[in-house]
Design an enzyme around this catalytic site. Structure first.
Site, PDB file in Angstrom:
ATOM      1  N   HIS A  94      -4.275  -0.223  -3.474  1.00 42.25           N
ATOM      2  CA  HIS A  94      -4.484  -1.076  -2.748  1.00 42.25           C
ATOM      3  C   HIS A  94      -4.317  -2.390  -3.094  1.00 42.25           C
ATOM      4  CE1 HIS A  94      -5.421   2.396   0.035  1.00 42.25           C
ATOM      5  NE2 HIS A  94      -6.966   2.222  -0.747  1.00 42.25           N
TER       6      HIS A  94
ATOM      7  N   HIS B 245      -6.856   4.060  -7.873  1.00 43.49           N
ATOM      8  CA  HIS B 245      -6.400   4.418  -6.391  1.00 43.49           C
ATOM      9  C   HIS B 245      -6.993   2.899  -6.057  1.00 43.49           C
ATOM     10  CE1 HIS B 245      -7.075   6.396  -2.691  1.00 43.49           C
ATOM     11  NE2 HIS B 245      -7.040   5.231  -1.961  1.00 43.49           N
ATOM     12  N   GLU B 246      -8.208   1.732  -5.918  1.00 43.18           N
ATOM     13  CA  GLU B 246      -8.042   0.836  -5.316  1.00 43.18           C
ATOM     14  C   GLU B 246      -6.937  -0.064  -6.448  1.00 43.18           C
ATOM     15  OE1 GLU B 246     -10.564   0.890  -2.569  1.00 43.18           O
ATOM     16  OE2 GLU B 246     -10.728   2.970  -2.817  1.00 43.18           O
TER      17      GLU B 246
ATOM     18  N   ASP C 277      -7.596   6.018   4.410  1.00 37.38           N
ATOM     19  CA  ASP C 277      -6.545   5.595   4.177  1.00 37.38           C
ATOM     20  C   ASP C 277      -5.245   6.218   5.440  1.00 37.38           C
ATOM     21  OD1 ASP C 277      -7.412   3.263   2.642  1.00 37.38           O
ATOM     22  OD2 ASP C 277      -6.182   4.634   0.659  1.00 37.38           O
TER      23      ASP C 277
END
Length: 267
Positions: free
Chosen positions: A42, A38-39, A114
């Site tokens: 980003h 996930h990170e 988000d």
């Protein structure tokens, strides 16, 4: 501690905004892996979106209610262009897109904050900033909700950003996995660390995570990261460039197709 350095100030800012790091938090290997992808989503989207701010630091160490965090650089600019606003939407949805690549199209609730952030920005673009096909009229109800026409345009902006995020990460799947594996190995990566890993080098002097690390796959990033804008010809009017971008994204999305539904991976 003999002296205060830059790390001290950065840790203080992080603590004030996101609360203290919770190193004692019980996090399963599966959750760490999902958080890492996930990170990494980003961070890589931010790195490849020309108008987006650079990811200064990425961490999968829990802080407060957050399982991980990606810190973006910022400027003192007071004005937000439409292209920059769209880039921010794409970066915000990069985490969800990263999860989908890990889990073969499935995803978790991890993108909740988000989605809230992206919806607020897209709403402002439509109802206050005049940055959509809805026109220049300021349209928002006094209770902060949107009428149906505005809601449809907001959905279009979010869907366009989601498709763009998926496409960017799909084109750079190996690089995404390298950043994710780096997070699993070190917990936190700076922008300089990310560039080193994507260059095929190792972080020899960096302290490794005490968590269990899965066996890394033998992957190497592409020699040149693929920017979606590079697939669009650089001649012609701005309107033609925008149309070309839409065609490229739509073509890539159709080519990639929707993957078959599967159960989420387990650690």
């Amino acid at each position: 501690l003999d002296e205060l350095d830059q790390d001290c100030f950065e840790n203080a800012i992080s603590t004030v905004i996101m609360r203290r790091e919770r190193h004692s938090a019980l996090v399963t290997d599966r959750d760490r892996k999902i958080t890492a992808w996930h990170e990494a989503g980003h961070a890589l989207v931010a790195l490849l979106e020309e108008e987006a701010d650079n990811p200064l630091s990425v961490s999968i160490t829990p802080r407060g209610a957050a399982g991980g965090v990606t810190w973006m650089s910022s400027t003192d600019d007071q004005f937000l262009s439409r292209n920059k606003a769209k880039a921010q939407l794409t970066v915000a949805l990069g985490g969800r897109a990263g999860e989908e690549l890990l889990m073969d199209g499935e995803f978790t609730q991890g993108a909740q904050s988000d989605l809230i952030t992206a919806t607020k920005l897209a709403g402002a673009m439509v109802t206050r900033f005049g940055m959509s096909r809805r026109g220049l009229q300021v349209r928002q109800k006094y209770d902060g909700t949107f009428d149906e026409a505005c809601a449809d345009v907001i959905d279009e902006l979010l869907e366009e950003a989601m498709i763009r995020a998926r496409t960017i990460l799909s084109l750079n799947h190996a690089s995404l996995e390298i950043v994710a594996l780096g997070l699993l190995e070190y917990d936190t990566l700076t922008l300089a660390d990310i560039r080193v890993l994507l260059d095929g080098r190792t972080l020899a002097d960096k302290k490794k995570s005490v968590k269990i690390i899965p066996e890394p796959r033998k992957l190497s990033p592409k020699k040149t990261l693929v920017r979606l804008d590079d697939l669009v010809a650089h001649d012609g009017s701005m309107e033609n460039k925008i149309k070309q971008k839409i065609r490229v994204v739509s073509k890539l999305a159709r080519k990639l197709g929707k993957k078959p539904e599967t159960k989420p991976e387990t650690a």
